[in-house]
Design an enzyme around this catalytic site. Structure first.
Site, PDB file in Angstrom:
ATOM      1  N   ASP A  99       0.715  -1.029   0.339  1.00  0.00           N
ATOM      2  CA  ASP A  99      -0.271  -0.258   0.124  1.00  0.00           C
ATOM      3  C   ASP A  99       0.890   1.447   0.012  1.00  0.00           C
ATOM      4  O   ASP A  99       0.712   1.937   0.419  1.00  0.00           O
ATOM      5  CB  ASP A  99      -0.804   0.357   1.454  1.00  0.00           C
TER       6      ASP A  99
ATOM      7  N   HIS B 276       3.420   2.143   1.937  1.00  0.00           N
ATOM      8  CA  HIS B 276       3.882   2.931   3.194  1.00  0.00           C
ATOM      9  C   HIS B 276       5.213   2.485   3.847  1.00  0.00           C
ATOM     10  O   HIS B 276       5.884   1.833   2.707  1.00  0.00           O
ATOM     11  CB  HIS B 276       2.805   2.643   4.397  1.00  0.00           C
TER      12      HIS B 276
ATOM     13  N   GLU C 207       1.335   4.556   7.686  1.00  0.00           N
ATOM     14  CA  GLU C 207       0.099   3.633   6.877  1.00  0.00           C
ATOM     15  C   GLU C 207      -0.511   4.876   5.808  1.00  0.00           C
ATOM     16  O   GLU C 207      -0.558   5.800   6.140  1.00  0.00           O
ATOM     17  CB  GLU C 207      -0.663   2.365   7.929  1.00  0.00           C
TER      18      GLU C 207
END
Lengths: 445, 290
Positions: B141, B143, B148
């Site tokens: 994702d 990150h 996050e």
């Protein structure tokens, strides 16, 4: 081990209580030794390019040492790629370097003899052993056993003593081997009490009895006996309860009797094939224990692996049938370790050759003079077993037999730092006892 | 930003490890001027650590004057749990090299006051003069560390709740039981990483391809936190062919051509560590940065 379960978000306010301290543990400032560049027998595998950390005579967990003590090791030694294994454990040895454990003497002389053997054995990689006493009179046991109390080893005093292996006298005269007939006990009709009387577990007064029973009892680590003798079978559970490893040996037991001994608590067979009936296909006797289908695990078995006491093919047959049970022993006698020549040992005149000893002027073997590291090398040759199996036959297996596998026979945090460095062809190069290196050059016997 | 594309995971690992080694060699650290290195955990840097250990064992790299700061650590996991980041760093790097234990810094997920621990961590970084080179990987994702999606691009070291995706992804280390995975972690912030004088991100594998594309070809976006590297004066991404699968062909060709220019016209030995040209037509020394 239970690890913390993920927390519910709404329960989280501050740091969760954890099972470990966030402040450093109290400082242990004792010297730390790191042995690098070794191949290590660890967790039943050989780990390449590994290291071993030692503190206070024991193996420590380097992970904890790095994170909590935040120190570098004080001493770094280079193993130069050698294979590092736990020190060997000898379960059956009657003497060596001219010393005979079964011959009583005053404490000073006896202790000197013990130390001679304890130091000399280090050369062959043995760092723990059970001095073995052949069948003797009660008087001899009463004199000798108190002198064989377990004690830790050190680089000066030599291998650690785990306690005595008393081989007899409750053995079958039909399989007396090299023992003296007249000191054998034909039965133990009073059960455990008879054992106590012969070995001297008890004295005259209740106080002496209590003291002797505690002290002497701890001297005896292994008892070899013949379970078919009257009273012996019933005594086995009492012996096991007293912390003694019971071994079947010098026996004429049939397979049924041998299996009963195992279900009573016997966990070892003394020098398999020797001093027992030969294998018979319709009644395999004690040897038949290797094919036992009891609910209990099959016992460990000792093998004198000099190629003389047991034919190499017989070694392989035993190994193939029960590889996890093998324990290599020397059953060596006092001439072991002496240079070739003629000697008077006790009332025997013997001629020691390079790797055997005979009664002078004859070709009759006077016993075994093999060393434990040679047993291990022979074992690989005879059975084509793996290196790890051969090593475990002199380390892990005897440790488990004697119930000491948390401190001996293994390389893991908390265990005693008894280490042997082996060359590729499995010869002993360096030895550590209780975390200190032994100067092998200063051992002259 | 430099995008260095290599054939596969092994080639990427070797390139990054060699870059770190050369960078340290060029820096020539001493006791008074140590090299401060920021380090990640996870599957991306495993090959880099393996190569660094090899360099050390060959005598080409010493860790004696290196100070390290790791990116993150789980909250509430015992330090010697096999899945803790302490354990990871120990078995992958520290146990094989000569780094001094007092020069190793990893956030303590078992501190009684987590906020204070995070604050102290930032202070320790400042105390050694900041991080010279921060290595990192990314999650699918996008990150960086445990920042996050949605994390502030100006964030500092703090306690973070892990995204569900991350917990699921990490379950494989905890007997595939997501209830056993910690759901809180201490992590350096996006700004903490970008404060380093140089940042080098390792991105390998097809499952990271979308994240790489989002971070390089689209804008700086808190949903793909590693995109903050676009604003770093000395940022570098090293990736393998698989990770380029979602990039425009034009992007890939551009970055590959830069390296080709170096090799063909200038010679790979005439290229500085940051890709600058050391000397041009045998004339005066000068460095050009792309």
């Amino acid at each position: 081990m239970q690890y913390p379960v993920a927390l519910q978000l709404h329960n989280f306010i501050s740091a969760p209580s954890s099972p470990e301290p966030s402040t450093p543990l109290p400082e242990n400032t004792a010297k730390v030794i790191k042995i690098t560049n070794c191949r290590v027998l660890k967790d039943r595998k050989i780990v390449e390019k590994d290291a071993i950390w030692i503190q206070d005579g024991k193996i420590i967990d380097p992970h904890k040492f790095f994170w909590y003590q935040k120190r570098l090791p004080d001493v770094v030694l280079d193993a130069e790629g050698l294979l590092v294994v736990p020190g060997f454990i000898e379960a059956q040895i009657n003497g060596a370097f001219g010393v005979d454990f079964s011959v009583p003497s005053d404490q000073e002389t006896y202790d000197r003899g013990l130390m001679k053997v304890s130091r000399g054995l280090l050369k062959y990689g043995t760092t723990s052993y059970c001095p073995t006493i052949v069948s003797s009179s009660a008087a001899v046991y009463h004199q000798v056993l108190p002198l064989l109390k377990p004690r830790p080893g050190s680089s000066d005093s030599g291998a650690s003593i785990l306690g005595a292996h008393v081989e007899g006298p409750f053995i079958n005269e039909a399989r007396v081997g090299a023992h003296e007939l007249k000191v054998l006990q034909a039965s133990a009709n009073n059960g455990f009490q008879d054992f106590k009387n012969v070995y001297g577990f008890e004295g005259d007064t209740p106080e002496a009895q209590r003291k002797l029973s505690e002290e002497n009892l701890h001297s005896v680590k292994i008892i070899t006996c013949a379970p078919e003798l009257d009273g012996v079978m019933e005594s086995i559970p009492d012996l096991v309860k007293a912390g003694i490893t019971v071994s079947v040996g010098h026996s004429m037991a049939n397979t049924l009797q041998a299996e009963k001994a195992v279900s009573q608590g016997a966990t070892f067979i003394t020098h398999l094939f020797n001093a027992m009936p030969q294998f018979h296909h319709r009644d395999p006797g004690v040897i038949g224990l290797l094919g036992s289908r009891l609910d209990l695990p099959r016992p460990y078995y000792g093998l004198i692996c000099d190629g003389i006491h047991v034919h190499p093919n017989s070694v392989k047959i035993a190994y193939d049938s029960h590889p996890e049970g093998v324990i290599l022993v020397t059953d060596a006698m006092s001439a072991m370790g002496l240079s070739p020549g003629n000697y008077q040992l006790g009332n025997m005149d013997v001629t020691k050759e390079k790797d055997r000893v005979v009664i002078e002027g004859t070709n009759t073997l006077a016993g075994s003079v093999i060393t434990l590291d040679a047993c291990m090398r022979n074992f690989i040759q005879f059975t084509s077993c793996s290196l790890i199996e051969a090593l475990e036959a002199v380390t892990l297996h005897p440790a488990v037999l004697l119930g000491i596998q948390d401190s001996k026979g293994v390389i893991k945090p908390g265990a005693d730092a008894d280490l042997v460095f082996l060359s590729d062809d499995l010869y002993v190069k360096r030895v550590f006892v209780a975390g200190q290196e032994v100067d092998l050059g200063t051992i002259h016997v | 930003m430099r995008l260095v594309i290599r054939k596969d995971f092994e080639a990427v690992s070797y390139h990054v490890a060699k870059y770190v080694k050369e960078r340290i060699k060029e820096f020539a650290p001493t006791a008074t001027k140590p090299f401060v290195l920021g380090l990640p955990t996870g599957s991306s840097p495993v090959g880099v650590y393996r190569n660094l250990v090899k360099f050390h064992q060959a005598g080409e790299l010493s860790f004696q004057h290196i100070i390290t700061f790791n990116m993150d650590e789980y909250v509430g996991l015992p330090r010697d749990h096999p899945e803790s980041y302490h354990s990871f760093m120990w078995s992958n790097l520290f146990k094989h090299v000569d780094i001094l234990p007092e020069n190793v810094h990893i956030l303590d997920g078992n501190a009684t006051d987590l906020d204070l621990e995070c604050q102290r961590y930032e202070e320790k970084i400042a105390a050694v003069g900041g991080i010279e080179l921060f290595l990192g990987g990314i999650g699918p994702d996008g990150h960086i560390a445990f920042n996050e999606p949605g994390s502030s691009l100006n964030s500092r070291t703090r306690v973070k709740t892990l995204a569900y995706d991350t917990i699921v992804a990490n379950a494989r280390f905890f007997d595939n039981d997501i209830t056993k995975v910690p759901n809180l972690a201490l992590t350096v912030g996006v700004a903490t990483v970008m404060d380093a004088r140089e940042v080098c991100i390792i991105i390998t594998g097809a499952h990271k391809a979308l994240a790489l594309a989002k971070c390089i070809e689209e804008g700086v976006n808190h949903m793909w936190t590693v995109s903050a590297i676009q604003l770093h004066p000395r940022g570098m991404v090293v990736c393998d062919e698989d990770a380029t699968l979602e990039l425009h062909v034009k992007t890939v060709n551009y970055f590959k051509s830069i390296e080709k220019v170096h090799e063909q016209l200038i010679g790979s030995d005439n290229v500085g560590l940051q890709g600058g040209v050391r000397s041009w037509r045998g004339g005066a020394e000068s460095t050009y940065h792309q």
